[in-house]
Each structure stands twice: as C-alpha cells, then as structure tokens.
Write a protein that holds these residues in place. Structure first.
Motif, PDB file in Angstrom:
ATOM      1  N   LEU A   1      34.057 -12.379  50.545  1.00  0.00           N
ATOM      2  CA  LEU A   1      32.670 -12.802  50.719  1.00  0.00           C
ATOM      3  C   LEU A   1      32.390 -14.106  49.961  1.00  0.00           C
ATOM      4  O   LEU A   1      31.636 -14.964  50.440  1.00  0.00           O
ATOM      5  CB  LEU A   1      31.738 -11.688  50.223  1.00  0.00           C
ATOM      6  CG  LEU A   1      30.410 -11.559  50.958  1.00  0.00           C
ATOM      7  CD1 LEU A   1      30.649 -11.274  52.426  1.00  0.00           C
ATOM      8  CD2 LEU A   1      29.581 -10.440  50.353  1.00  0.00           C
TER       9      LEU A   1
ATOM     10  N   ASN B   1      36.839  -3.327  46.157  1.00  0.00           N
ATOM     11  CA  ASN B   1      35.898  -4.220  45.487  1.00  0.00           C
ATOM     12  C   ASN B   1      36.472  -5.639  45.390  1.00  0.00           C
ATOM     13  O   ASN B   1      35.797  -6.621  45.717  1.00  0.00           O
ATOM     14  CB  ASN B   1      35.616  -3.665  44.086  1.00  0.00           C
ATOM     15  CG  ASN B   1      34.313  -4.175  43.541  1.00  0.00           C
ATOM     16  OD1 ASN B   1      33.838  -5.224  43.967  1.00  0.00           O
ATOM     17  ND2 ASN B   1      33.727  -3.455  42.613  1.00  0.00           N
TER      18      ASN B   1
ATOM     19  N   THR C   1      28.368  -8.686  44.786  1.00  0.00           N
ATOM     20  CA  THR C   1      29.193  -7.712  45.505  1.00  0.00           C
ATOM     21  C   THR C   1      29.843  -6.729  44.540  1.00  0.00           C
ATOM     22  O   THR C   1      29.830  -5.516  44.765  1.00  0.00           O
ATOM     23  CB  THR C   1      30.301  -8.441  46.286  1.00  0.00           C
ATOM     24  OG1 THR C   1      29.786  -9.668  46.754  1.00  0.00           O
ATOM     25  CG2 THR C   1      30.784  -7.624  47.443  1.00  0.00           C
ATOM     26  N   GLN C   2      30.413  -7.290  43.447  1.00  0.00           N
ATOM     27  CA  GLN C   2      31.151  -6.422  42.527  1.00  0.00           C
ATOM     28  C   GLN C   2      30.238  -5.384  41.898  1.00  0.00           C
ATOM     29  O   GLN C   2      30.572  -4.210  41.829  1.00  0.00           O
ATOM     30  CB  GLN C   2      31.809  -7.279  41.440  1.00  0.00           C
ATOM     31  CG  GLN C   2      33.019  -8.041  41.954  1.00  0.00           C
ATOM     32  CD  GLN C   2      33.403  -9.181  41.052  1.00  0.00           C
ATOM     33  OE1 GLN C   2      32.801  -9.378  39.994  1.00  0.00           O
ATOM     34  NE2 GLN C   2      34.399  -9.946  41.452  1.00  0.00           N
TER      35      GLN C   2
ATOM     36  N   SER D   1      34.765  -8.718  47.494  1.00  0.00           N
ATOM     37  CA  SER D   1      34.110  -9.789  46.734  1.00  0.00           C
ATOM     38  C   SER D   1      34.861 -11.110  46.906  1.00  0.00           C
ATOM     39  O   SER D   1      34.243 -12.171  46.991  1.00  0.00           O
ATOM     40  CB  SER D   1      33.979  -9.411  45.257  1.00  0.00           C
ATOM     41  OG  SER D   1      35.247  -9.262  44.674  1.00  0.00           O
TER      42      SER D   1
ATOM     43  N   THR E   1      27.305  -4.270  42.953  1.00  0.00           N
ATOM     44  CA  THR E   1      26.783  -3.312  43.918  1.00  0.00           C
ATOM     45  C   THR E   1      27.865  -2.307  44.306  1.00  0.00           C
ATOM     46  O   THR E   1      27.616  -1.091  44.314  1.00  0.00           O
ATOM     47  CB  THR E   1      26.308  -4.055  45.179  1.00  0.00           C
ATOM     48  OG1 THR E   1      25.524  -5.164  44.771  1.00  0.00           O
ATOM     49  CG2 THR E   1      25.493  -3.148  46.059  1.00  0.00           C
ATOM     50  N   LEU E   2      29.073  -2.812  44.615  1.00  0.00           N
ATOM     51  CA  LEU E   2      30.137  -1.917  45.072  1.00  0.00           C
ATOM     52  C   LEU E   2      30.565  -0.953  43.968  1.00  0.00           C
ATOM     53  O   LEU E   2      30.917   0.186  44.258  1.00  0.00           O
ATOM     54  CB  LEU E   2      31.343  -2.734  45.551  1.00  0.00           C
ATOM     55  CG  LEU E   2      31.203  -3.354  46.937  1.00  0.00           C
ATOM     56  CD1 LEU E   2      32.458  -4.108  47.311  1.00  0.00           C
ATOM     57  CD2 LEU E   2      30.922  -2.269  47.967  1.00  0.00           C
TER      58      LEU E   2
END
Lengths: 268, 319
Positions: free
Chosen positions: B156, B149, B131-132, B153, B134-135
């Motif tokens: 999730l 972010n 997540t981190q 993250s 990608t964001l």
C-alpha cells in the motif's frame, strides 16, 4: 586515499573544483530553478543555458562524455511525458494510421522536447556539482543553507556508513549467488525455488542487513560516547566567503536572473 | 543496480514550478514537525541509529530477487523503517535517503525533491503506519499476522506514493491524467508486490532473530494518532481523487490552468524572433534551419572559448 566506486566525486585541479561549495550549491540550485522557469518554446534561452552547462563541464575537467552520459540517467522517466506528444491540442503534424487514432501535434512535440531537455540540463549541473565537490564540503554548504542540525547530523552519519553497508549488501548478494540457484539457468529451465520462496530469502537478507545496522549503531553510539558525545553534534565554524567567491556568486545569480526574466518576458 | 529501481523519483523538469514549490512547503512543514517530535521523543542515542538505518535502507535497495525474465523485485523501505523506529523517525530517515539519492546520485531532481520527500517519505510512511496499526488491532495474536501486515503495508505504501506521483505529474501538465494515473497505478501495483513480499520476509526474519526489536513497536508512539489519521486521510483522498482525475482529465487541466500551473504559451509580451524563425528570411523552413545553426554556433563558440581560455591559463601557469 580509499575511494568507493559509489562515490561520484572525481578529484581534479580545476577552477570549478576550487570554488567554494556554498557558491557551487547556490548556483546549481539557481540554474535548476531558472531552467524550470523557462517556458517550453523559449529555445534561445535553452541554448544559452546549454552553453553555460557545457562551459561549466569543460571548466570542471570532468570530461564531457562522463557528464553527458551520466545526465542521461534520468531519461527513462521521460516515458511518462510521452503521451503529451499526442494529447496536446494544436497544429497537427502527423496522424498515425486509422487503426490508431493518434495525432502528433507541433505543440505536443515542443512540450515533450521541452520537458526532456529541461530534465537533461538540470541533471548535467547536478552531476558537475557532486563530481567536483567532496561530500563533507557539500554538507557544509547544506548547513550554510540552514538545513536543521539534526537532519545534517543524520545525513553526515548516513554518508559515513553508506559504503560500509553497501559493501555488506554486495557481500549478501554474493553469498546468495553462491548458495541458492537463480530463477532460471541459461537454458530456460526453472531451477530456483518459487517466487514466494525467493522473496522470503531476499526478505531474510534485508532483515539481516537491518540487524547488522542495529548492532553497528550500538557500537557507533558507544564509540561516540567514549569520545565525549552528549547529544550535541558540533562542527567547525564555517570560514567566511572571500570577495572573489562572492563576485562569482553574484555574477552567476545576476546572469541566471536575467535569463529567467528574459524567458518570462519574451515567451511567457 | 546502484540507483534506486523504484521508478518514482521525479527528475527536475517534470514538475511545474508552482507544484514543486507547494510540495516543498508541505515537505518542510511536515519534516520540521517530525524533527521537533523526534527531538522531544527520543534520546541522543537515536541520532547514530537513524544515520545508520538511512544508510541501511539505501544499501537494502540494492538487494533484489529475480521475478521472471529480466525483471526483479526491489525495496523502497518506508514500511520497514516505520515498523522498526516509529513514524516520525521513519519520516526523517526516508527524507535523508531520498535527499541523498537526489543530491549525490541524481536519482530524482533537486527542485522536485520536495515532491519526492512528500511521496516516498511522508505519504509512504503515513500510509504504512496507518495500515500496520489498524491491521495489528484486527489480526491480533494470529501467527501469520506479521507476514500479512508486512505485505499489505509494503504494497500500500508503494501504491499510494505512485498515485500521488501521478497526480503531481498530471497537475504539472507533464502527462495527461487519464494515461499517467492508470499507468503508474498499474506498474506500481506489480512493483508493490515485490516490496510487500520483501517487507513481510524481513519482518518474519527479524521476529525469528531479534524479537525484542519488534516488541518496541507495540508501544504507542507519541503523536502516533496524528500519523494514523494522516495516513487514513491520505489513503482516502488518493483513492477518491485518482479515479476522478483519470476519468475527468479535463477537470484537472482546468484546475491546473486556473492556478496558472500549466505553463502554456499565453502569447508572449513581445517577440524578437517571431514564430521562432529569423526576421528578414522569407522561406520559413530555411529560416528555422538557420536559427538552429546559429543556436548550435553559440553553444559551440562558448565551448571553444572556454577551452582556449583554459589552455592559455594552463600554459601561463606552466611557464
């Protein structure tokens, strides 16, 4: 000697405290595996396991009340197994009123009771293990079980600074208590800031704790360097197990294997 | 307060031996690889840092904030650890945290430790890292990016770990999938909000106080790509598997039984006490009660025997 309230070790002069930590860790793990392997309906085996854990509790002189209540800590998790009471198919025991189409089955009750009892028994042994073994000895036992050196080094350092950082966390909480209002006062009035504001304050506290940890790690590293640290974590060689300790280990393992086999053959 | 408040540490007794062993093997494999990576990647300087950070995450889990009534928001810490020291080191740190919680504080079982390491250490960190990274690409230099972010993250990582935990419980036959998965997902969707808000607040604070710590996070970690893909695969697999399993719980039970995971009574090979009642006693209720009394007597006898032996020993050593 300074002891922290978090440390579960209770010094006594009992037989169990005197056992080699490697023997204790090995037998505890074997006990937990045996308990897990015992099929749900094998109540006689559970009774013997229960007698074993009660006997160990008495031998350890930790206090029956202490061990049993601490072992209840895992019980809230039994909530997740509660639905098995109704969803397991089998002989109906009790049907709830028509508004709730749920049927309690004998098999369901047996399965739920088995899960909760297994969990409670396993936790009892773990409580006795940490109550009767100081952490450095446990770490030695873990190394004897061949956990990687780097992991053992991290866990060792973690334990050394756990209480320092837990105290810092408590200081942070006390500071917040004295400076920022709680969500509600005693009379149900809202006094603190919004939820987002409270969360950000807590985030700041966690961030603060992390920064202090980073600074502390730098100082620790410098101190380790000053004492000759070169990236290799060294430990004293482990003393060999004495014959008596081997015998306790062997007898314990034999008994537990026998119980596991009996449970498997008779009820599996 | 001393014990981690995130109800995700599976105690012993809830996982069948098959599921527990498979998850142990996965945990050993991934943690072993992480050890290799960290050994090659970072200097000896990281060893004290990882130890102190593990202690810090443990202590950080004591910090909470009141939400409403008696409930409060808490922290697991996988997302913060990932952003501060990178995915491989974060896996090791979370493994140590979860391990000490299980061994010393009985927060999670020892046989179930493999599962807990997989859920909170490996899945939590991999999903957070995915997540981190990608964001960060998507949000770029936007000033609120760090907050968003951190929140996403954090949320999730909790949510995915909870889904994995529910699937493992369902596979073990400890909880039916159509109840366990929605229940765990619902509870942790809320708990995750607390985690997300604290993670975001922490990152904003660290950025204000020590910007340099977050800048190291800009560099690409060696082998980071593998974790990124791992996080993506785990997230997709859990997102597909969980609704599938909860709408077709029979399918999961079928898998479980096929693999022999469910320790259902398959008819014992032979019986000493048929149907749990004593032989030779015709009244079934009476026999059950008698069996119970005999069991209680065995336990009581063992206890009394030990107590006597100890007293005699104490007397003879005292004399």
């Amino acid at each position: 000697m300074y002891t922290h309230s978090l440390d579960p070790y209770r010094p006594r002069a009992s037989v169990v405290h005197g056992l080699d930590p490697r023997v204790k860790l090995g037998l505890t793990l074997a006990f937990i595996v045996t308990t897990a392997l015992t099929p749900p309906g094998a109540w006689p085996i559970f009774i013997v396991l229960c007698a074993l854990s009660l006997a160990t509790t008495l031998l350890s002189e930790l206090g029956v009340g202490y061990v049993l209540t601490r072992a209840l800590l895992a019980l809230p998790f039994a909530l997740v197994a509660l639905p098995t009471l109704f969803t397991t198919t089998g002989m109906p025991l009790l049907t709830l009123p028509a508004s709730l189409p749920l049927t309690l089955t004998v098999e369901g009750v047996a399965r739920f009771a088995g899960i909760a009892f297994k969990s409670w028994l396993s936790v009892q042994m773990a409580v006795i293990l940490v109550g009767s073994t100081p952490f450095p000895d446990l770490l030695l036992a873990m190394r004897a079980l061949k956990i990687p050196r780097l992991l053992a080094a991290i866990v060792g350092l973690m334990w050394r600074y756990l209480f320092v950082l837990a105290d810092e966390a408590l200081r942070l909480l006390r500071a917040r208590e004295s400076r920022s209002a709680a969500a509600h006062d005693g009379r149900g009035r809202r006094v603190g800031g919004s939820l987002i504001w409270r969360a950000r304050v807590t985030g700041g506290m966690v961030g603060n704790l992390f920064l202090r940890a980073f600074d502390r790690a730098d100082r620790i590293y410098a101190a380790m360097l000053a004492r000759g640290y070169d990236g290799e974590v060294r430990a004293l060689p482990r003393p060999p197990l004495r014959a008596g300790q081997w015998m306790v280990l062997g007898m314990g393992l034999a008994l537990l294997t026998f119980l596991a086999l009996a449970g498997f053959l008779l009820w599996g | 307060m001393l014990f981690s408040p995130v109800p995700m540490h599976i105690p012993d007794g809830f996982l069948s031996v098959g599921v527990a062993v498979v998850l142990w093997l996965i945990a050993i494999g991934v943690v072993g690889y992480a050890l290799k990576r960290v050994n090659a990647d970072v200097g000896e300087r990281q060893v004290p840092l990882m130890g102190v950070l593990a202690a810090c995450i443990f202590a950080g889990q004591m910090l909470n904030f009141p939400v409403t009534g008696g409930t409060s928001g808490h922290l697991m810490g996988a997302a913060i650890a990932t952003i501060l020291i990178g995915p491989w080191a974060a896996i090791l740190v979370m493994t140590c945290v979860v391990g000490v919680q299980a061994l010393i504080f009985q927060d999670g079982g020892l046989l179930a430790l493999g599962a807990n390491i997989v859920n909170m250490g490996i899945i939590g960190v991999a999903v957070a890292y995915f997540t981190q990274r990608t964001l960060r690409k998507l949000l770029g230099k936007w000033s609120g990016g760090l907050f968003v972010n951190g929140f996403i993250s954090g949320w999730l990582s909790i949510f995915m770990a909870a889904l994995a935990c529910a699937l493992q419980l369902a596979l073990s036959g400890s909880s039916p999938a159509n109840i366990a998965i929605p229940a765990m997902a619902g509870i942790h969707a809320l708990i995750g909000v607390g985690e997300g808000l604290i993670t975001a607040g922490t990152l904003v604070f660290i950025k204000a106080a020590r910007r340099d710590l977050l800048e190291t996070e800009q560099r690409q970690y060696v082998g980071g790509k593998a974790v990124w893909i791992g996080g993506l695969v785990i997230a997709i697999a859990l997102a597909i598997l969980s609704p599938l399993a909860s709408t077709h719980p029979d399918g999961l039970e079928w898998v479980a039984e096929q693999r022999g995971f469910l320790d259902r009574a398959q008819g014992p090979l032979f019986e000493i006490i048929p149907d749990y009642v004593l032989p030779g006693v015709s009244n079934e209720t009476l026999a059950t009660i008698l069996a119970g009394i005999i069991g209680a007597l065995i336990v009581f006898g063992a206890a009394v025997g030990v107590a006597y032996w100890r007293r005699n020993r104490a007397q003879s050593s005292g004399a």
